[in-house]
Write an enzyme that holds these catalytic residues in place. Structure first.
Site, PDB file in Angstrom:
ATOM      1  N   ASP A  71       0.866  -1.341   0.003  1.00 42.91           N
ATOM      2  CA  ASP A  71      -0.123  -0.057   0.252  1.00 42.91           C
ATOM      3  C   ASP A  71       0.854   1.366  -0.114  1.00 42.91           C
ATOM      4  O   ASP A  71       0.603   2.193  -0.788  1.00 42.91           O
ATOM      5  CB  ASP A  71      -1.001  -0.129   1.203  1.00 42.91           C
ATOM      6  CG  ASP A  71      -1.808   1.342   1.231  1.00 42.91           C
ATOM      7  OD1 ASP A  71      -2.678   1.446   0.407  1.00 42.91           O
ATOM      8  OD2 ASP A  71      -1.582   2.074   2.265  1.00 42.91           O
TER       9      ASP A  71
ATOM     10  N   ASP B 233      -1.021  -8.594   3.512  1.00 50.48           N
ATOM     11  CA  ASP B 233      -2.079  -7.997   3.839  1.00 50.48           C
ATOM     12  C   ASP B 233      -3.456  -7.705   3.082  1.00 50.48           C
ATOM     13  O   ASP B 233      -4.383  -7.732   3.575  1.00 50.48           O
ATOM     14  CB  ASP B 233      -1.944  -6.594   4.233  1.00 50.48           C
ATOM     15  CG  ASP B 233      -0.765  -6.609   5.336  1.00 50.48           C
ATOM     16  OD1 ASP B 233      -0.337  -7.787   6.020  1.00 50.48           O
ATOM     17  OD2 ASP B 233       0.232  -5.519   5.520  1.00 50.48           O
TER      18      ASP B 233
END
Length: 317
Positions: free
Chosen positions: A102, A127
Site C-alpha cells: 500500500d 495484507d
C-alpha cells in the site's frame, strides 16, 4: 530493453517466483535484467547486479524475496531525483519493475511517475489491503500458513478441551488478512481493528462457545486495540485458560502456494508485455479474477474496510 527490479517495504511469498518469471521472459527475448539489493537505497547506491537465472529459478518457490528489500525513505533524501537519474543513465536502464504494498503504491509510484521514470508495480503484500486491486501477491500463501497453525491448534483443543485459543495474524493496520483466515478456518470469532467488540460481550460469547463445543478459537489481527490487555482480561472474565499463539513474521516467509505461484507468473507476464509495447507507468491489478495493467498510478486512497457482512457471519452477529 534493460529492466531493474526493486523490492520495496515488506516481503511477501511469490515475489521470487515473479522475479524468476520476468527474468526468464526477458532473457529469452534478448533483454537484460538487473536486481537492486536493498530496495531504493540499494538502487541509488548502484547496488545492482545482473540476475542469475539458475539461482532465481532455484529459489523461486521459497517465501520472502531473493532481492533484499528496505523501508528506508531513500527517495525522500535531498538529491534523490538526480541520483536516480544518474543511475538509470549510467546503467542504461529503460524501466523499473517494482514490488510493494500500500505505501509503495500510494507514495513511491506517483513520485517515480512525476520524475519521469518508467515503472510498473506488482502489488505484493500478504495484507491484501491495496485499494484498486482485489488481490495482492502473497495473501494466499500467508492464509495457508495460518490454516496449518489452526489445524495444529484444533488437534490440541480436541485432546485438551476446556480452553480458549487466540491466534494472532499479521496484517496491520487492517483486518483483511485476519478475516480471510477466520472465515476459511471456521473460527468462532474474528477480532478486527475496524470493528472492536465490547469486552464483556466477548467474554460471554467465549464462555458459551467453550460450554457448547469444548473450546473456542479466535483469530485476531495484530492491529486489534489493546490485544495484549485482552489476552490478560479474558481469563479473568471467563474463568477459562487462554492459549495465545502469534504467527509473527514467519507468516511472511510462508511457502509459496499454487495460487501465488500462478499469480506471480501472470503478473510478471503482464508487466513484461506492457514494457515491450512501451508502457511508461502502471500497476498490475486483479479485478473479478482477471489480471490487467492499470495504466498510470492508482488513486491514492485506503482500501475499504473488511466485508462487514462476512465479519458478522463469522461472529454470528
Amino acid at each position: 530493453m534493460k529492466t531493474a527490479i526493486i523490492v520495496s517495504g515488506g516481503d511477501a511469498p511469490g515475489i521470487s517466483a515473479a522475479i524468476d518469471s520476468f527474468t526468464r521472459l526477458a532473457l529469452q527475448s534478448g533483454d537484460q535484467v538487473l536486481g537492486a539489493q536493498g530496495g531504493f537505497s540499494g538502487l541509488l547506491d548502484n547496488q545492482l547486479a545482473e540476475m542469475d537465472q539458475s539461482l532465481v529459478s532455484l529459489l523461486a518457490g521459497r517465501g520472502g524475496s531473493i532481492l533484499q528489500s528496505s523501508r528506508d525513505p531513500a527517495l525522500e533524501q535531498p538529491g534523490a531525483r538526480q541520483l536516480l537519474g544518474d543511475v538509470l543513465r549510467r546503467r542504461e536502464i529503460d524501466n523499473l519493475l517494482l514490488f510493494g504494498g500500500d505505501g509503495t503504491i500510494r507514495h513511491l509510484a506517483p513520485r517515480l511517475a512525476d520524475w519521469g521514470a518508467s515503472c510498473i508495480v506488482l502489488p505484493a503484500t500478504i495484507d491484501n489491503d491495496v485499494a484498486g486491486t482485489d488481490y495482492t501477491l502473497g495473501h494466499d500463501s500467508a492464509c495457508n500458513f495460518a490454516l496449518a497453525a489452526v489445524d495444529g491448534i484444533r488437534a490440541t483443543a480436541h485432546a485438551l478441551p476446556g480452553r480458549i485459543f487466540l491466534l494472532e495474524t499479521l496484517g496491520a493496520p487492517s483486518g483483511h488478512l485476519a478475516l480471510a483466515i477466520a472465515y476459511a478456518s471456521g473460527a468462532h470469532l474474528a477480532l478486527l481493528p475496524e470493528y472492536p467488540l465490547e469486552l464483556n460481550w466477548l467474554a460471554r460469547r467465549l464462555r458459551e462457545t467453550v460450554a457448547r463445543e469444548g473450546y473456542a478459537l479466535v483469530v485476531c489481527s495484530e492491529a486489534y486495540p489493546d490485544l495484549s490487555r485482552l489476552v490478560d482480561e479474558i481469563p479473568r472474565l471467563t474463568g477459562i485458560r487462554v492459549r495465545f499463539t502469534t504467527l509473527g513474521h514467519a507468516q511472511r516467509g510462508a511457502d509459496v502456494s499454487h495460487r501465488d505461484r500462478r499469480v506471480a507468473r501472470e503478473m510478471s507476464r503482464v508487466a513484461w508485455r506492457a514494457f515491450k509495447r512501451g508502457a511508461a507507468n502502471g500497476v498490475v491489478i486483479v479485478r473479478d479474477g482477471a489480471l490487467a495493467l492499470h495504466d498510470g498510478i492508482l488513486p491514492s486512497r485506503t482500501k475499504a474496510p473488511p466485508d462487514r457482512k462476512l465479519y458478522e457471519f463469522v461472529n454470528q452477529l
